[in-house]
Design an enzyme around this catalytic site. Structure first.
Site, short mmCIF file in Angstrom:
data_model
loop_
_atom_site.label_atom_id
_atom_site.label_comp_id
_atom_site.label_asym_id
_atom_site.label_seq_id
_atom_site.Cartn_x
_atom_site.Cartn_y
_atom_site.Cartn_z
CE LYS A 49 -0.29 -0.12 5.05
NZ LYS A 49 -1.05 -0.70 6.18
NE ARG A 105 -6.58 0.99 11.42
CZ ARG A 105 -5.38 0.75 10.91
NH1 ARG A 105 -4.42 1.65 11.03
NH2 ARG A 105 -5.12 -0.38 10.29
CG MET A 135 7.71 23.46 -2.48
SD MET A 135 6.47 24.40 -3.41
CE MET A 135 5.65 25.33 -2.12
CE1 TYR A 194 11.06 32.13 0.95
CE2 TYR A 194 11.34 29.73 0.91
CZ TYR A 194 10.98 30.92 0.27
OH TYR A 194 10.56 30.89 -1.02
C1 LIG Z 1 -0.28 -1.63 6.87
C2 LIG Z 1 -0.84 -2.90 7.39
C3 LIG Z 1 -0.01 -4.01 7.60
C4 LIG Z 1 1.51 -3.95 7.48
O1 LIG Z 1 2.06 -3.42 8.67
P1 LIG Z 1 3.66 -3.37 8.89
O2 LIG Z 1 3.86 -2.92 10.28
O3 LIG Z 1 4.20 -2.40 7.90
O4 LIG Z 1 4.16 -4.75 8.63
C5 LIG Z 1 -0.60 -5.21 7.97
N1 LIG Z 1 -1.94 -5.28 8.13
C6 LIG Z 1 -2.77 -4.24 7.95
C7 LIG Z 1 -4.23 -4.40 8.16
C8 LIG Z 1 -2.25 -3.01 7.59
O5 LIG Z 1 -3.06 -1.96 7.44
#
Ligand SMILES: *Cc1c(COP(=O)(O)O)cnc(C)c1O
Length: 385
Positions: free
Chosen positions: A41, A139, A318, A270
């Protein structure tokens, strides 16, 4: 995009040998019988989802995990055929795309599963889903106390197959409290309840990187690995235990654009936050906060040139950062600058930058923006000293 040799020299080198090294290393550590979902991801935590997924697929990873349908489609469009789980779930209206693109959603509620069921039926298909149980992360997911009713209702959806039950840890890096043990207990109880309703999932997965490394009982038959694959162990894994050997995958490099001397009392950048105490050699490098070089590192971070460190002088802007070159002998315009990675015997890790500004390594690599080209390298020369 302009041809490489005509580009600005600010790049992210992605060491694909290190990536597969890390996969092998963690696989050896957790055991060959445990399946491995590579979490790619967020553009593979900034490392480039497509180049990483292509290499991980060749290395035989069992699943990919992404956050959004769009991320999954990007992988499919690039020819990835390995199963893909969308950890971000399915939004109303996306059901048919999931099914037709052969992408599996995590589902957090009976409603989402029922929508998948309806669409699958209209397409004459059976849709796989992975049901996420919230055992304490708070969550997303079916609350573990509501599992019984959920299992009963899911069992009545003929066009949905519960291929996996999963949960996610809130504090697997913390070995002092046993919250991970508590979450694991709640999860296996949920699995039992599903099994009593006749639902036998093929995959049972709980562990993220710190879970897989620090909590053997949580490995079940699959682990979901993000951070460790990218060598980002240091600040997210449990402390004080044996961990798999990991190598850095991302290095950020650029070159010096300009060098100038400023006199005592003169300032750079800056807000004039850096004042020279004496004649000072200042170098300017073409990387700034839009590239993901965080402004909070102003006057705090450093970069490496020929194995020596050059501190950041003044504010990161930037597109540019200014550095002090006084300790770098024979420095010239065009010299390579290592922002993350190794230079000679010195090294800057993403977690070092993270530590300076109160965040974690993941946020540093995820934050490297699309403006920085990802350049795949295989075992770059920086690995051997
Ligand atoms: C991002 C995520 C992972 C991976 O977590 P890491 O700590 O990077 O290994 C695993 N399971 C879910 C549901 C996640 O959102």
């Amino acid at each position: 995009m302009a041809e490489r040799r005509f580009q600005r020299p600010t790049i992210a080198e992605i060491d694909l040998e290190a990536l597969t090294f890390n996969l092998r290393s963690v696989r050896d550590f957790v055991g060959a019988e445990v399946k491995c979902m590579a979490v790619v991801k967020a553009n593979a935590y900034g490392h480039g989802a497509v180049i990483c997924a292509e290499r991980l697929e060749k290395a035989g990873v069992d699943w990919f995990g992404v956050a959004t349908l769009e991320e999954a489609i990007e992988l499919r469009a690039s020819g990835i055929v390995t199963p893909i789980l969308c950890l971000g779930g399915v939004w109303p209206g996306q059901e048919a795309i999931f099914i037709e693109s052969n992408i599996t959603p995590a589902v957090f509620s009976v409603n989402a599963a029922a929508d998948m069921d309806k669409t699958a039926r209209s397409l004459g298909r059976v849709a796989d889903v992975h049901v996420k149980i919230d055992t304490g992360m708070g969550r997303v997911g079916v609350p573990f106390r509501g599992v019984s009713e959920t299992a009963e209702r899911l069992a009545q959806l003929p066009n949905v197959r519960v291929q996996a039950l999963m949960t996610h840890f809130a504090a697997a890096d913390d070995l002092t409290a046993d919250f991970t043990g508590e979450q694991t207990k709640r999860f296996f109880e949920a699995v039992r309840i599903f099994q009593q309703r006749g639902i036998e999932p093929e995959f049972i997965d709980l562990a993220n990187s710190p879970g897989a490394v620090g909590h053997p009982r949580s490995r079940a038959n699959m682990v979901r690995l993000g951070g460790v694959l990218y060598g980002l162990g240091g600040d997210v894994l449990p402390k004080g235990i044996k961990t798999p050997e990991l190598r850095r995958v991302m290095s950020i490099k650029t070159r010096i654009a300009q060098i100038k001397t400023i006199g005592a009392g003169e300032t750079v950048g800056y807000g004039r936050t850096f004042t020279a105490e004496r004649d000072t050699l200042i170098g300017t490098i073409p990387i700034g906060y839009h590239d993901g070089y965080r402004r909070a590192l102003s006057n705090r971070g450093q970069v490496l040139i020929n194995g020596r460190s050059a501190p950041i002088a003044g504010r990161i802007s930037m597109d540019w950062t200014t550095i002090v070159l006084d300790d770098i002998p024979e420095v010239s315009v065009g010299d390579e600058v290592v922002v993350i990675g190794r230079s000679g015997r010195s090294e800057i890790a993403a977690e070092d930058l993270a530590g300076l500004i109160g965040t974690i390594s993941y946020e540093i690599t995820c934050g490297i923006s699309a403006r920085v080209p990802r350049l795949a390298v295989a075992g770059s020369s920086e690995i051997d000293d």
